[in-house]
Design an enzyme around this catalytic site. Structure first.
Site, PDB file in Angstrom:
ATOM      1  CG  HIS A  13      21.258   5.066 -16.744  1.00 50.89           C
ATOM      2  ND1 HIS A  13      20.610   4.209 -15.882  1.00 50.89           N
ATOM      3  CD2 HIS A  13      22.543   4.660 -16.768  1.00 50.89           C
ATOM      4  CE1 HIS A  13      21.477   3.345 -15.396  1.00 50.89           C
ATOM      5  NE2 HIS A  13      22.658   3.588 -15.938  1.00 50.89           N
ATOM      6  CG  ASP A  70      26.588  18.874 -24.431  1.00 49.32           C
ATOM      7  OD1 ASP A  70      26.936  17.818 -23.871  1.00 49.32           O
ATOM      8  OD2 ASP A  70      27.393  19.769 -24.702  1.00 49.32           O
ATOM      9  CE1 TYR A 152      32.073  18.244 -11.721  1.00 46.63           C
ATOM     10  CE2 TYR A 152      30.730  17.546 -13.594  1.00 46.63           C
ATOM     11  CZ  TYR A 152      31.917  18.024 -13.088  1.00 46.63           C
ATOM     12  OH  TYR A 152      32.960  18.290 -13.940  1.00 46.63           O
TER      13      TYR A 152
END
Ligand code: IMP
Length: 196
Positions: A13, A70, A152
């Site tokens: 992705h 990150d 999340y």
């Protein structure tokens, strides 16, 4: 000729997203494509440190110019946790549902639910290191909503929107996300360098 740059990931992705933003003038190779199947240890205590560790690993062992990213979720009332530990907040299993449960539990009875996603990209090119950043502000809602995306996304509502990242779908999310913003910074830098 297109310059080959390694993106220190095997996440399909992320690769699709970055290739579509950077366009045809750059050839982006994954770790698999350069024969690297290692799980590069992310032992730094910051997003910047981990992104640099991954980029340095590729440069040192494979010699290519490369970049690495990150990302973390930073919740204000939790002193910016889970931050660099977002993937394993609820344990080494890296279970998104358990991570969400833990954040909701930690935020029980808290009125300030503001948070942000932050992505750092470290680039090593021509022997120099550069950092780029993208962030999106928002809030953590009280119950998960929506099925798209990952991590999340079901509990994060970005500022200016009523839906969670998981409700709005990846096409909308990818236009406004922390990662998209960081990649735009990287693209601007690379485009300017090409004109030198
Ligand atoms: P990574 O650095 O992209 O691997 O992200 C580390 C962790 O942050 C992931 O395992 C997810 O838990 C979380 N995360 C990163 N990006 C996102 C996002 O776009 N939406 C929701 N969670 C994310």
């Amino acid at each position: 000729m297109n310059k080959k740059i390694v993106f220190a990931t095997n996440n399909k992705h992320k690769l699709d997203e970055i290739r579509s933003i950077l366009g045809a003038s750059y050839t982006i190779a994954s770790m698999d494509e350069i024969g690297c199947s290692e799980d590069i240890p992310e032992t730094a205590g910051t997003l910047e440190g981990n992104a640099l560790l991954k980029a340095q690993y590729i440069k040192t062992h494979y010699g290519y110019d490369c970049f690495a990213d990150d990302t973390g979720l930073e919740v204000k009332a939790l002193n910016n946790a889970p931050g660099v530990y977002s993937a394993r907040y609820a344990g080494e299993a890296k279970d998104s549902k358990a991570n969400i449960r833990k954040v909701l539990k930690e935020l029980e009875n808290r009125t300030d639910r503001s948070a942000r996603f932050r992505t750092v990209i470290a680039l090593i090119t021509e022997g120099k290191e550069y950092l780029f950043e993208g962030a999106v502000k928002g809030k953590i809602i009280e119950e998960a909503r929506g099925n798209a995306g990952f991590g999340y996304d079901p509990v994060f509502v970005p500022e200016g929107y009523a839906e969670t990242f998981a409700e709005m779908g990846i096409d909308v999310k990818n236009k406004i996300s922390h990662r998209a913003k960081a990649v735009e910074q990287l693209k601007k830098f690379l485009d300017e360098k090409r004109l030198d």
